[in-house]
Write a protein that holds these residues in place. Sequence first.
Motif, PDB file in Angstrom:
ATOM      1  N   MET A 120       0.808  -1.328  -0.006  1.00 23.52           N
ATOM      2  CA  MET A 120      -0.005  -0.153  -0.061  1.00 23.52           C
ATOM      3  C   MET A 120       0.932   1.111  -0.058  1.00 23.52           C
ATOM      4  N   PRO A 121       0.578   2.215  -0.827  1.00 25.50           N
ATOM      5  CA  PRO A 121       1.360   3.390  -0.943  1.00 25.50           C
ATOM      6  C   PRO A 121       1.181   4.228   0.519  1.00 25.50           C
ATOM      7  N   TRP A 122       2.372   4.920   1.000  1.00 27.50           N
ATOM      8  CA  TRP A 122       2.218   5.693   2.208  1.00 27.50           C
ATOM      9  C   TRP A 122       1.174   6.526   2.294  1.00 27.50           C
ATOM     10  N   ASP A 123       1.061   7.455   1.099  1.00 25.40           N
ATOM     11  CA  ASP A 123      -0.293   8.439   1.228  1.00 25.40           C
ATOM     12  C   ASP A 123      -1.620   7.759   1.458  1.00 25.40           C
ATOM     13  N   ILE A 124      -1.797   6.755   0.831  1.00 21.17           N
ATOM     14  CA  ILE A 124      -3.027   5.946   1.223  1.00 21.17           C
ATOM     15  C   ILE A 124      -3.030   5.373   2.389  1.00 21.17           C
ATOM     16  N   TYR A 125      -2.070   4.902   2.995  1.00 21.04           N
ATOM     17  CA  TYR A 125      -2.002   4.313   4.279  1.00 21.04           C
ATOM     18  C   TYR A 125      -2.101   5.453   5.212  1.00 21.04           C
ATOM     19  N   GLY A 126      -1.630   6.615   4.962  1.00 19.85           N
ATOM     20  CA  GLY A 126      -1.926   7.976   6.069  1.00 19.85           C
ATOM     21  C   GLY A 126      -3.455   7.925   5.969  1.00 19.85           C
ATOM     22  N   LEU A 127      -4.111   8.142   4.719  1.00 16.86           N
ATOM     23  CA  LEU A 127      -5.470   8.330   4.581  1.00 16.86           C
ATOM     24  C   LEU A 127      -6.342   7.483   5.302  1.00 16.86           C
ATOM     25  N   HIS A 128      -6.142   6.067   5.654  1.00 13.34           N
ATOM     26  CA  HIS A 128      -6.571   5.217   6.215  1.00 13.34           C
ATOM     27  C   HIS A 128      -6.813   5.850   7.832  1.00 13.34           C
ATOM     28  N   PHE A 129      -5.438   6.329   8.438  1.00 16.18           N
ATOM     29  CA  PHE A 129      -5.649   6.779   9.734  1.00 16.18           C
ATOM     30  C   PHE A 129      -6.466   7.958   9.917  1.00 16.18           C
ATOM     31  N   VAL A 130      -6.280   8.677   8.774  1.00 12.73           N
ATOM     32  CA  VAL A 130      -7.173  10.142   8.516  1.00 12.73           C
ATOM     33  C   VAL A 130      -8.522   9.722   8.629  1.00 12.73           C
ATOM     34  N   ALA A 131      -8.947   8.718   8.143  1.00 16.51           N
ATOM     35  CA  ALA A 131     -10.449   8.270   8.177  1.00 16.51           C
ATOM     36  C   ALA A 131     -10.779   7.937   9.669  1.00 16.51           C
ATOM     37  N   GLY A 132      -9.818   7.000  10.358  1.00  7.97           N
ATOM     38  CA  GLY A 132      -9.977   6.680  11.539  1.00  7.97           C
ATOM     39  C   GLY A 132     -10.113   7.923  12.600  1.00  7.97           C
ATOM     40  N   ALA A 133      -9.281   8.658  12.321  1.00  6.76           N
ATOM     41  CA  ALA A 133      -9.349  10.217  13.309  1.00  6.76           C
ATOM     42  C   ALA A 133     -10.657  10.964  13.058  1.00  6.76           C
ATOM     43  N   VAL A 134     -11.071  11.150  11.908  1.00  3.10           N
ATOM     44  CA  VAL A 134     -12.422  11.681  11.650  1.00  3.10           C
ATOM     45  C   VAL A 134     -13.650  10.863  12.249  1.00  3.10           C
ATOM     46  N   VAL A 135     -13.566   9.528  12.025  1.00  2.00           N
ATOM     47  CA  VAL A 135     -14.692   8.838  12.798  1.00  2.00           C
ATOM     48  C   VAL A 135     -14.430   8.867  14.094  1.00  2.00           C
TER      49      VAL A 135
END
Length: 108
Positions: free
Chosen positions: A48-63
């Motif tokens: 998984m590319p690092w930018d997508i990896y980071g967006l997964h954690f951003v999604a978690g933070a927003v939720v």
Amino acid sequence: MIEAAILIVFPFAMAFAATSDLLSMTIQNRVSLILLVAFAVLAPMTGMPWDIYGLHFVAGAVVLAFTFLLFATGTMGGGDAKLMTATAVWMGWNMDLAGYLLVMSLLG
């Protein structure tokens, strides 16, 4: 091997959380923690590319921010909020997450 781990960890953790919530009205913290750690370890191994990896954690933070507000107002339990956050990390920042949140809000 990585695919097998992915196909084992997520479904079994979710099944355990559902069973635990049904029987005792509690979801243990370790379920959410196992999901987060498993994603953090397994996702980079899949390429998984690092930018997508980071967006997964951003999604978690927003939720987490949204469900924390629901928990603070007494609308949602703390275990549910943590489990939805861990699940959002697995789903990532996309339309699948929006569909998941919609279904959870209607059924949960």
